[in-house]
Design an enzyme around this catalytic site. Structure first.
Site, PDB file in Angstrom:
ATOM      1  N   GLY A  31       0.819  -1.203   0.000  1.00 50.47           N
ATOM      2  CA  GLY A  31       0.000   0.000   0.000  1.00 50.47           C
ATOM      3  C   GLY A  31       0.849   1.247   0.000  1.00 50.47           C
ATOM      4  O   GLY A  31       2.074   1.210  -0.159  1.00 50.47           O
ATOM      5  N   PHE A  58       1.754   3.148   2.379  1.00 46.26           N
ATOM      6  CA  PHE A  58       2.641   3.389   3.497  1.00 46.26           C
ATOM      7  C   PHE A  58       3.564   2.216   3.795  1.00 46.26           C
ATOM      8  O   PHE A  58       4.255   2.211   4.796  1.00 46.26           O
ATOM      9  CB  PHE A  58       1.838   3.722   4.760  1.00 46.26           C
ATOM     10  CG  PHE A  58       1.092   5.012   4.640  1.00 46.26           C
ATOM     11  CD1 PHE A  58       1.778   6.191   4.509  1.00 46.26           C
ATOM     12  CD2 PHE A  58      -0.291   5.027   4.640  1.00 46.26           C
ATOM     13  CE1 PHE A  58       1.109   7.391   4.399  1.00 46.26           C
ATOM     14  CE2 PHE A  58      -0.966   6.222   4.533  1.00 46.26           C
ATOM     15  CZ  PHE A  58      -0.274   7.405   4.406  1.00 46.26           C
ATOM     16  N   ASP A  82     -12.033   7.008   5.758  1.00 43.60           N
ATOM     17  CA  ASP A  82     -11.678   6.247   4.552  1.00 43.60           C
ATOM     18  C   ASP A  82     -12.344   4.875   4.568  1.00 43.60           C
ATOM     19  O   ASP A  82     -11.708   3.855   4.268  1.00 43.60           O
ATOM     20  CB  ASP A  82     -10.151   6.110   4.453  1.00 43.60           C
ATOM     21  CG  ASP A  82      -9.711   5.746   3.034  1.00 43.60           C
ATOM     22  OD1 ASP A  82     -10.480   6.022   2.085  1.00 43.60           O
ATOM     23  OD2 ASP A  82      -8.619   5.199   2.873  1.00 43.60           O
TER      24      ASP A  82
END
Length: 824
Positions: A516, A518, A632
């Site tokens: 992802g 991060f 989110d």
């Protein structure tokens, strides 16, 4: 024709030329008053795109309407019938029909000879003044009732004789002048200073007045545009200012959007306001950033801007290591500092500590100040009360010494109490200075020699040993902090990097589950056989140790069946990892959007998943110790365990609200296109209703098996929400249900679709809360009719800041790092 022309001329004269309102003439909606010099205008206005009406004062010659004062800021008028008038008993009021929405609440003796003896006049200073006896007596003035803007000639502070306090309060939003969450007001205690508050929390401090400026505003040293005057005596504590050049238009205000105080200056050539000065503007400006006996220096050249006063050490070493200095520092050794050979050490070029408990003597010399402080064992330090020239007067300070920061220029010398050992250790005599310079040279030479002599093999051994020692130290700090924490904290296991490397087969490619924004997620197995998912944060992810710490503290305190569970964490040098329970069925999007998996989700399982997500969101909004806005929520951020129980994940964008907080404005919109509520995507407004919108989109996706951004041949310009809405209006909503679902109860399915449409309504106030959503989904109650949803037509990703949006990240335990922001 002559009479018509006369009426027009009189009307124009009334609306555009007068600067005074009397009992015989009123100011109606559409009319306005201009000050005698033409600088300011008074009238009715509607902020932004709203239709609400307020009476305000704004600049006449500034092309961008800039309102500097609002009368009825908390009671707008919702029609065109507003009137500002002066009553015969000596009061000014705003009314609509028979309803009075605002009044000065004043009165004067009635004059039978002249009913116009009371009048309301707009001065060219921007002050709206109500006078009686034909202008001889001031009954009321707007300068005594400031809103969010501090104009030249105003006084900000406290009138001790009348008890009148002048406080700046921000607007709630750019189109809502009602009382906002930020205030700027004086603290008259000790050596008076101003504070910026967010609610009841102190955000920034001006420091005391030290002659020509505030201690915490070194920019004021050169007074070439503004001339400030500060008064502190038995009658008042106040500050006022004027502008030395009349051609300059400038305002000082509290901005509720950025949560700062600002000095703005109008630039005529570019037709815009320029921020001349603002606070807080950096981390060291935050009140108490380094705690008691801590000094914040943004230009220290070290990795961390906080340092303890010489002779002091961090109160919580672990928090200090994790870049949280708010607990401050304590003395290294508890030696007596009361007539035991103690003295004072100097910290140069700083903002003086909080002076709320200080004592001021304007006549003493700095030497007399030192002697008096030394005789008083409760005195913690001192500084000059006026730092102009050689300095004069005395400010004696008492514990705690908090909110100290260093400036590159414009700061002030501060002397704090130190024991005899520290005095000897940190003496600044000329001989010792020369000796220290020699020591520095020798240290540098020794260090260079060491670097040259160390071989590559030796350096490898050294680094390996250092890593092992650091790992042990961090484990010790983590454990110590957990033991010292209160009962409300959650203690998490601390894993070493070696343990995690063993569990993941040295982070092998075969164990890689996804990647992802991060970092990378790996599958692993602990020595006890438990399967885990390891989120290894990328070194270039932009996430620091403070954000990592916040993520750990946040998720560790969230315990719910429908939230992903954190099992532990790992910190080693720059490397940071989070360890979670393993989700064998990956994420919800891999089932509802992929044909080969859809058939495994029958209607009952989808209902269970929807209800689980709803209960998890209800816990975040209402039932947990923290009020959390996820920001989110989407299919890829809902993980499924072995029993297909949904677990909400990825709190990387979450915000914490205080218990009574309803919404927050942010300048940086982050999230996933297609799930963001309109007020958040377009205006940066965050609330629990933002999450409700995302839940509504997700609910419709689960029912239909289609993405909100999918393509619909019959109408390619609309998204899923718009497509469902169009079918709902013609009572054909069952057509959009996932065709893999069989033997459905159409009444129940339509109820779920209707709840989804209620959640995605354009107006946030129209959307239900998650508690109402759970109740509607669980019962057979009669549901309200939904209004048209937002964003039914497709936009483009350019509508949202691409640097801050997340789009389609891998979702296997893809948890990011949470930046916890209390309120902002």
């Amino acid at each position: 024709m002559f009479l018509r022309s006369l009426v027009v001329l009189l009307t124009v004269h009334l609306c555009y030329s007068i600067d005074t309102i009397t009992p015989t003439n009123q100011l109606k909606d559409g009319d306005f008053v201009i000050s005698d010099g033409g600088k300011y205008t008074l009238g009715f206005f509607s902020p932004g795109k709203t239709t609400r009406k307020y009476v305000g004062i704004w600049f006449s010659n500034v092309s961008v309407q800039t309102v500097v004062w609002v009368a009825n800021r908390n009671k707008p008028i919702n029609d065109l019938n507003g009137i500002l008038s002066v009553t015969e008993d000596g009061s000014a009021q705003i009314s609509s029909g028979k309803s009075v929405v605002w009044s000065t609440n004043t009165s004067v003796p009635a004059s039978s000879n002249d009913i116009n003896s009371t009048s309301l006049k707009l001065l060219n200073s921007g002050n709206l003044v109500l006078t009686s006896e034909n202008g001889k007596t001031v009954v009321w003035q707007s300068f005594d009732h400031v809103t969010d803007t501090f104009l030249p000639g105003m006084k900000l502070g406290i009138d001790k004789k009348t008890g009148l306090t002048s406080t700046l309060t921000s607007w709630s939003a750019t189109d809502d002048p009602s009382l906002g969450n930020y205030t700027f007001k004086v603290d008259p205690n000790g050596s008076a200073q101003f504070f910026l508050y967010q609610g009841s929390s102190r955000v920034w401090r001006s420091g005391p007045w030290v002659g020509q400026r505030w201690s915490g505003v070194p920019d004021m040293t050169r007074a070439y545009i503004f001339n400030y005057s500060f008064v502190s005596n038995s009658d008042e504590v106040s500050v006022t200012y004027d502008i030395l050049n009349d051609s300059i238009i400038s305002i000082f205000l509290v901005d509720g959007v950025s949560g700062t105080v600002q000095r703005r200056t109008w630039h005529e050539d570019s037709k815009r306001w320029i921020v001349f000065w603002t606070a807080p503007k950096e981390l060291c400006d935050q009140f108490g950033e380094c705690g008691a006996y801590g000094n914040c220096n943004p230009n220290s050249g070290t990795q961390y801007q906080c340092s303890c006063f010489p002779g002091y050490q961090p109160k919580s070493p672990r928090d200090w290591y994790l870049r949280d200095g708010t607990q401050g520092c304590v003395r290294e050794e508890n030696r007596s500092m009361c007539r035991n050979g103690e003295g004072f050490l100097k910290i140069p070029s700083v903002k003086l500590p909080d002076t709320s408990k200080a004592v001021v003597n304007k006549t003493s010399t700095l030497k007399e100040c030192q002697d008096a402080c030394l005789r008083n064992c409760s005195c913690s330090g001192y500084a000059a009360a006026d730092d102009t020239g050689a300095g004069s007067g005395c400010i004696s300070l008492y514990e705690p010494l908090i909110d100290v920061r260093t400036y590159t220029s414009g700061g002030q010398d501060f002397y704090y109490r130190a024991d005899a050992v520290q005095l000897a250790k940190y003496s600044s005599s000329q001989g010792k200075q020369a000796h220290k310079r020699l020591e520095v040279i020798l240290i540098v030479v020794a260090a260079l020699t060491f670097i040259i002599l160390v071989s590559y093999a030796g350096l490898y051994v050294y680094r390996k040993k250092k890593r092992e020692m650091q790992e042990e130290m961090e484990r010790s700090l983590w454990t110590k902090d957990a033991e010292e924490s209160d009962s409300s904290s959650s203690e998490l296991p601390f894993y070493s990097r070696n343990e995690i490397a063993t569990a993941t087969d040295s982070f092998s490619f075969n164990n890689k589950l996804g990647e992802g924004g991060f970092g990378t997620v790996y599958k692993g197995r602990l020595r006890n056989g438990q399967e885990i998912a390891v989120k290894k944060l990328a070194l270039n992810s932009g996430q620091g140790i403070q954000e990592f710490k916040n993520e750990v503290r946040l998720i560790a305190k969230l315990q719910h069946r429908n939230l992903v569970k954190m099992l532990g964490c790992c910190i080693q040098g720059e490397e940071k990892m989070l360890i979670y329970e393993f989700m064998p069925n990956k994420s919800l999007d891999s089932f509802i959007f992929k044909g080969e998996n859809k058939s495994s989700l029958d209607w009952k399982k989808r209902v269970d998943i929807i209800m689980g997500i709803a209960r998890g969101m209800l816990y975040l909004h209402q039932d947990s110790r923290l009020k959390i806005i996820h920001r989110d929520l989407k299919a890829s951020n809902v993980l499924l365990d072995k029993d297909m129980v949904p677990k909400i994940a990825d709190f990387g964008m979450a915000r914490i609200f205080v218990s009574e907080q309803k919404e927050e404005n942010t300048n940086r919109v982050v999230g996933t296109y297609g799930y963001m509520a309109p007020e958040y995507a377009l205006e940066g407004i965050i609330s629990i209703k933002s999450d409700v919108f995302s839940f509504g989109v997700l609910l419709l996706e689960v029912i239909t098996g289609r993405k909100n951004s999918g393509f619909y041949p019959d109408n390619p310009s609309i998204n899923l929400v718009g497509h469902v809405w169009e079918l709902w209006k013609v009572e054909n909503a069952m057509e959009i249900v996932d065709p893999s679902l069989k033997d459905l109860d159409s009444e129940e399915v339509l109820k779920f679709i209707q709840v989804g449409l209620l959640c995605v309504q354009e107006c946030a106030d129209d959307r239900p809360t998650m508690s109402t959503v759970v109740f509607m989904l669980s019962t057979n109650m009669e549901l309200p009719t939904p209004n048209q949803p937002a964003f039914i037509h497709k936009g483009s990703r350019s509508d949202i800041d691409p640097s801050s949006s997340s789009a389609g990240a891998h979702s296997v335990n893809d948890l990011s790092v949470t930046a916890i922001v209390e309120g902002r």
